[in-house]
Design an enzyme around this catalytic site. Structure first.
Site, PDB file in Angstrom:
ATOM      1  N   TYR A 182       5.645   1.149 -15.570  1.00  0.00           N
ATOM      2  CA  TYR A 182       5.239   1.803 -14.312  1.00  0.00           C
ATOM      3  C   TYR A 182       5.193   3.313 -14.501  1.00  0.00           C
ATOM      4  CZ  TYR A 182       5.300   3.057  -9.327  1.00  0.00           C
ATOM      5  OH  TYR A 182       5.000   3.585  -8.084  1.00  0.00           O
ATOM      6  N   SER A 205       3.202   9.053  -8.765  1.00  0.00           N
ATOM      7  CA  SER A 205       4.624   8.830  -8.449  1.00  0.00           C
ATOM      8  C   SER A 205       5.452   9.883  -9.169  1.00  0.00           C
ATOM      9  CB  SER A 205       5.062   7.441  -8.926  1.00  0.00           C
ATOM     10  OG  SER A 205       6.468   7.307  -8.797  1.00  0.00           O
TER      11      SER A 205
HETATM   12  N1  LIG Z   1       7.079   3.086  -2.035  1.00  0.00           N
HETATM   13  C1  LIG Z   1       7.468   3.971  -2.914  1.00  0.00           C
HETATM   14  O1  LIG Z   1       8.636   4.397  -2.948  1.00  0.00           O
HETATM   15  C2  LIG Z   1       6.479   4.513  -3.916  1.00  0.00           C
HETATM   16  C3  LIG Z   1       6.868   5.627  -4.683  1.00  0.00           C
HETATM   17  C4  LIG Z   1       5.954   6.182  -5.568  1.00  0.00           C
HETATM   18  C5  LIG Z   1       4.679   5.649  -5.683  1.00  0.00           C
HETATM   19  N2  LIG Z   1       4.328   4.558  -4.934  1.00  0.00           N
HETATM   20  C6  LIG Z   1       2.953   4.064  -5.065  1.00  0.00           C
HETATM   21  O2  LIG Z   1       2.361   4.087  -3.789  1.00  0.00           O
HETATM   22  C7  LIG Z   1       1.255   3.177  -3.764  1.00  0.00           C
HETATM   23  C8  LIG Z   1       1.318   2.348  -2.497  1.00  0.00           C
HETATM   24  O3  LIG Z   1       2.492   1.563  -2.537  1.00  0.00           O
HETATM   25  P1  LIG Z   1       3.348   1.147  -1.254  1.00  0.00           P
HETATM   26  O4  LIG Z   1       4.727   1.597  -1.502  1.00  0.00           O
HETATM   27  O5  LIG Z   1       2.649   1.532  -0.021  1.00  0.00           O
HETATM   28  O6  LIG Z   1       3.360  -0.439  -1.472  1.00  0.00           O
HETATM   29  P2  LIG Z   1       2.803  -1.690  -0.632  1.00  0.00           P
HETATM   30  O7  LIG Z   1       3.171  -2.887  -1.433  1.00  0.00           O
HETATM   31  O8  LIG Z   1       3.277  -1.617   0.766  1.00  0.00           O
HETATM   32  O9  LIG Z   1       1.218  -1.480  -0.653  1.00  0.00           O
HETATM   33  C9  LIG Z   1       0.484  -1.641  -1.844  1.00  0.00           C
HETATM   34  C10 LIG Z   1      -0.814  -2.378  -1.532  1.00  0.00           C
HETATM   35  O10 LIG Z   1      -1.575  -2.468  -2.759  1.00  0.00           O
HETATM   36  C11 LIG Z   1      -2.191  -3.751  -2.790  1.00  0.00           C
HETATM   37  N3  LIG Z   1      -2.551  -4.144  -4.152  1.00  0.00           N
HETATM   38  C12 LIG Z   1      -1.708  -4.400  -5.171  1.00  0.00           C
HETATM   39  N4  LIG Z   1      -2.410  -4.781  -6.258  1.00  0.00           N
HETATM   40  C13 LIG Z   1      -3.724  -4.749  -5.924  1.00  0.00           C
HETATM   41  C14 LIG Z   1      -4.924  -5.017  -6.615  1.00  0.00           C
HETATM   42  N5  LIG Z   1      -4.920  -5.408  -7.900  1.00  0.00           N
HETATM   43  N6  LIG Z   1      -6.091  -4.862  -5.974  1.00  0.00           N
HETATM   44  C15 LIG Z   1      -6.112  -4.461  -4.664  1.00  0.00           C
HETATM   45  N7  LIG Z   1      -4.997  -4.214  -3.945  1.00  0.00           N
HETATM   46  C16 LIG Z   1      -3.815  -4.354  -4.575  1.00  0.00           C
HETATM   47  C17 LIG Z   1      -1.148  -4.681  -2.169  1.00  0.00           C
HETATM   48  O11 LIG Z   1      -1.719  -5.910  -1.755  1.00  0.00           O
HETATM   49  C18 LIG Z   1      -0.593  -3.807  -1.031  1.00  0.00           C
HETATM   50  O12 LIG Z   1      -1.306  -4.032   0.164  1.00  0.00           O
HETATM   51  C19 LIG Z   1       1.350   2.391  -5.066  1.00  0.00           C
HETATM   52  O13 LIG Z   1       0.427   2.903  -6.000  1.00  0.00           O
HETATM   53  C20 LIG Z   1       2.770   2.633  -5.530  1.00  0.00           C
HETATM   54  O14 LIG Z   1       2.909   2.513  -6.925  1.00  0.00           O
HETATM   55  C21 LIG Z   1       5.202   3.979  -4.071  1.00  0.00           C
END
Ligand SMILES: NC(=O)c1ccc[n+]([C@@H]2O[C@H](COP(=O)([O-])OP(=O)(O)OC[C@H]3O[C@@H](n4cnc5c(N)ncnc54)[C@H](O)[C@@H]3O)[C@@H](O)[C@H]2O)c1
Length: 292
Positions: free
Chosen positions: A159, A146
């Site tokens: 985070y 991130s």
């Molecule tokens: N959305 C943003 O703006 C953003 C920005 C920077 C980084 N991220 C990172 O991107 C990645 C994906 O996030 P997203 O935005 O698609 O969110 P999201 O919530 O749509 O998807 C995340 C998925 O991870 C799964 N998950 C969470 N904990 C888990 C565990 N312990 N074991 C197995 N699965 C688990 C959830 O069930 C979910 O399906 C994450 O690592 C998040 O930190 C997101």
């Protein structure tokens, strides 16, 4: 020729958001994919979407907690058992984790955050790299980090620290595994419109989605496209790198002088000769001059 033809991938957190978008892109590019996620309902929905697109034989789902070593080992075993090998591990699962003032952050919540965001990446690298060494053709360990791990102010304390640790791990493990042709790469998303951020109400978060210079909001597909490139042989000389995919959000920097049209440096043009005693030259810009 499809870019991931013959490759077998794991996508953790593949049941939602950018993970699901990447699963679909990987399948469309010819990969076989194991979707690994804690959320079984969303996992089933992801499989249904994949089947509807004609990829039913190329995809499987395994419920797993990425913070548990036995679960991570089981995903790798599933990929090998079902599809014969492992070439790509996209370590993407994540949560928001602990938030609040440092004095209000419990050890339990801090540890949970690091377990889901950082221990998971260590475990994924540990087990997936062994499977890649078995066939000897190398592979790709891809991590969703991130921009919060690159600068202050992008997320909560825990985070941001957990994502910064992932970026460090990417560099260090890349150096170790380069000789085995296993690349270790990361994506640092900016603000992306996924359920993690908008919780089903994208309209409520327009301010967050419009912070970057790029006019459109970040979408899961933006990440899926970069993930596909990084996982493909087209990126075969990229390792130890974390790529920002943020619409220029970090390039905007501290924005001391404003952003966009409100940036002081965009309102006039000329040269400031400092305290040399020579005059500053300033040309006031007419509306539209900035584009010339
Ligand atoms: N959305 C943003 O703006 C953003 C920005 C920077 C980084 N991220 C990172 O991107 C990645 C994906 O996030 P997203 O935005 O698609 O969110 P999201 O919530 O749509 O998807 C995340 C998925 O991870 C799964 N998950 C969470 N904990 C888990 C565990 N312990 N074991 C197995 N699965 C688990 C959830 O069930 C979910 O399906 C994450 O690592 C998040 O930190 C997101």
């Amino acid at each position: 020729m499809k870019r991931l033809a013959g490759k077998v991938a794991i996508v953790t957190g593949g049941a939602s958001g950018m993970g699901r978008a990447t699963v679909m892109r990987f399948l469309a590019e010819g990969a076989k994919v194991i979707v690994a996620d804690l959320n079984e309902a969303n996992g089933a929905e992801t499989l249904a979407v994949a089947r509807a697109q004609g990829h039913g034989d190329s995809v499987g789902f395994l419920r797993c907690d990425v913070a548990k070593e036995s679960d991570v080992a089981a995903i790798v075993a599933e990929a090998k058992g079902r599809f014969g090998r492992l070439d790509i591990a996209y370590l993407n699962a994540g949560v928001g984790g602990a938030f609040g003032p440092i004095a209000e952050t419990s050890v339990e919540d801090w540890d949970y955050t690091f377990a889901v965001l950082t221990r998971s990446v260590f475990l994924g690298m540990k087990h997936a790299s062994q499977a890649m060494k078995e066939h000897g053709d190398g592979g790709v360990l891809l991590v969703t980090a991130s921009i919060a791990g690159m600068v202050g102010g992008g997320g909560s304390h825990a985070y941001s620290a957990a994502k910064a640790a992932c970026i460090s791990l990417i560099e260090n493990v890349a150096a170790e595994l380069g000789p085995d042709r296993i690349r270790v790469v990361g994506i640092a998303p900016g603000v992306i419109s996924t359920p993690l951020v908008h919780r089903g109400r994208p309209d409520k978060y327009e301010k967050q989605f419009s912070q970057q210079p790029w006019p459109e909001r970040g979408e899961p597909g933006h990440i899926a496209d970069v993930a596909t490139f990084l996982a493909s042989d087209e990126a075969r000389f990229i390792t130890g790198e974390t790529v920002k995919v943020d619409g220029g959000l970090l390039a905007q920097g501290v924005a001391l002088w404003g952003t966009g049209a409100d940036n002081t440096f965009m309102k006039s043009a000329g040269v400031n000769r400092g305290t040399t005693g020579e005059a500053m030259v300033v040309r006031t810009l007419q509306s539209g001059d900035q584009k010339k």
